[in-house]
Scaffold this active site. Structure first.
Site, PDB file in Angstrom:
ATOM      1  N   MET A 192       0.851  -1.194   0.000  1.00 18.86           N
ATOM      2  CA  MET A 192       0.000   0.000   0.000  1.00 18.86           C
ATOM      3  C   MET A 192       0.889   1.248   0.000  1.00 18.86           C
ATOM      4  SD  MET A 192      -3.419  -0.961   2.053  1.00 18.86           S
ATOM      5  CE  MET A 192      -2.802  -0.739   3.697  1.00 18.86           C
TER       6      MET A 192
ATOM      7  N   LEU B  61       6.682   3.043   1.497  1.00 18.90           N
ATOM      8  CA  LEU B  61       7.588   1.901   1.620  1.00 18.90           C
ATOM      9  C   LEU B  61       8.708   2.140   2.633  1.00 18.90           C
ATOM     10  CD1 LEU B  61       7.951   0.897  -2.144  1.00 18.90           C
ATOM     11  CD2 LEU B  61       6.226   0.185  -0.478  1.00 18.90           C
ATOM     12  N   HIS B  62       9.145   1.033   3.234  1.00 14.19           N
ATOM     13  CA  HIS B  62      10.268   1.065   4.163  1.00 14.19           C
ATOM     14  C   HIS B  62      11.141  -0.150   3.849  1.00 14.19           C
ATOM     15  CE1 HIS B  62       7.921  -2.040   6.106  1.00 14.19           C
ATOM     16  NE2 HIS B  62       6.916  -1.186   6.247  1.00 14.19           N
TER      17      HIS B  62
ATOM     18  N   GLY C 213      11.396  -2.928   5.140  1.00 14.16           N
ATOM     19  CA  GLY C 213      10.688  -4.218   5.183  1.00 14.16           C
ATOM     20  C   GLY C 213      10.167  -4.568   3.790  1.00 14.16           C
ATOM     21  N   HIS C 214       9.558  -3.593   3.114  1.00 11.52           N
ATOM     22  CA  HIS C 214       9.073  -3.828   1.745  1.00 11.52           C
ATOM     23  C   HIS C 214      10.258  -4.078   0.800  1.00 11.52           C
ATOM     24  CE1 HIS C 214       5.722  -1.063   3.204  1.00 11.52           C
ATOM     25  NE2 HIS C 214       5.063  -2.145   2.826  1.00 11.52           N
TER      26      HIS C 214
ATOM     27  N   GLY D 233       5.066 -10.279   4.159  1.00 13.44           N
ATOM     28  CA  GLY D 233       5.864 -10.218   5.375  1.00 13.44           C
ATOM     29  C   GLY D 233       5.154 -10.895   6.540  1.00 13.44           C
ATOM     30  N   GLN D 234       5.934 -11.544   7.389  1.00  9.46           N
ATOM     31  CA  GLN D 234       5.374 -12.221   8.573  1.00  9.46           C
ATOM     32  C   GLN D 234       4.778 -11.226   9.585  1.00  9.46           C
ATOM     33  OE1 GLN D 234       7.839 -15.029  11.174  1.00  9.46           O
ATOM     34  NE2 GLN D 234       6.908 -13.587  12.585  1.00  9.46           N
TER      35      GLN D 234
END
Ligand code: PAF
Length: 280
Positions: free
Chosen positions: A30, A33-34, A36-37, A147-148
């Site tokens: 969505m 972004l950081h 993690g993405h 992502g978990q």
């Protein structure tokens, strides 16, 4: 890297890639972004010929209109990060492009949507199920990366892939954390600096729970101790703190040797709803 807003241009671009035998790695997001993405995009890049990332703030998965309004939108910045990470196609449709009409379809995930996030965000997983199905149909990925951090979403999407026979492989990647333990999330940027300072307590409370379980406390005793621990941190409003079997999300009474367990949490901090989990 190409940026396409239109569904038919996206399918056309990808049809040619598939015809040429290219595998497609897909990272649905969505935006805002950081790292993690970006870790998902980098993994997709290693495992596929073409990487597609979607950026779409999906209105149908927000049960709270205020939350939808406040959701950060940073398309330009996102595209710069994706370019560096080696993404090939950004699919960034408008809401009108994705939903010509409001969908009438309802996806009922049964038990999975009655608990945890589903209980506190009615309709959320219906919205996720519909948009993820639409995205899978548009992109036709070989592998899709999640992502978990969104553990329940992973369980829901697994079910979706199974029940609707999507021909793709789901890849679940570890949660990426800041150096102080806070799980990376697009919502973190809405925290005030004082809230950001205490935010790692969420992860700390998961580790404390894990320690109690390993010491032999049962689930109820562990939860009670953690809830008491939160009483010293009035800046948090705990929505849930639960200990469950990690794949099914079924409740457990005690942690048994060899059993895959998850501790999951949702809490409000500074008016921002944060979630996190650990699996062990
Ligand atoms: O996890 C998210 O960012 C969203 O729920 C997803 C999977 C992109 C669907 O809108």
């Amino acid at each position: 890297m190409v940026i396409i807003e239109n569904i038919s241009e996206t399918t056309e671009f990808l049809k040619n890639q598939i015809k040429n035998g290219k595998s497609i790695g897909f990272v649905p997001t969505m935006g805002a972004l950081h790292q993690g993405h970006i870790a998902l995009v980098e993994k997709a890049k290693l495992e596929n010929d073409i990487v597609v990332c979607s950026i779409f703030v999906n209105p149908t998965q927000f049960n709270n209109p205020e939350d939808l309004k406040k959701y950060p939108r940073t398309l330009e910045e996102d595209c710069k990060m994706l370019q560096v990470a080696g993404c090939d196609l950004v699919f960034a449709p408008s809401a009108e492009e994705m939903y010509e009409e409001t969908p009438v379809l309802k996806i009922d995930f049964g038990y999975l949507e009655q608990i945890l996030e589903g209980k506190f965000r009615p309709g959320h997983f219906n919205g996720v199920g519909i948009v993820v199905s639409k995205l899978f149909n548009i992109v036709k990925p070989t592998k899709a990366y999640f992502g978990q951090k969104d553990l329940q979403q992973v369980a829901v999407v697994k079910r979706l892939v199974k029940d609707l026979s999507f021909d793709l492989e789901l890849i679940v990647c570890d949660t990426i954390r800041e150096s102080d333990g806070l799980a990376m999330s697009s919502r973190n940027r809405r925290l005030s600096s004082s809230a950001r300072e205490v935010a790692p307590k969420i992860f700390e409370s998961l580790l404390i729970g894990q320690k109690y379980l390993f010491e032999g406390l049962n689930v109820e005793e562990t939860k009670q101790k953690v809830v008491e621990w939160y009483e010293n941190s009035p800046e948090f409003t705990l929505e849930y703190y639960e200990i469950v079997e990690a794949d099914t999300l079924n409740p457990i009474e005690k942690k048994h040797e060899g059993q895959k367990t998850a501790i999951v949490i949702a809490a409000f901090l500074d008016g921002v709803r944060l979630i996190d989990n650990i699996v062990f």
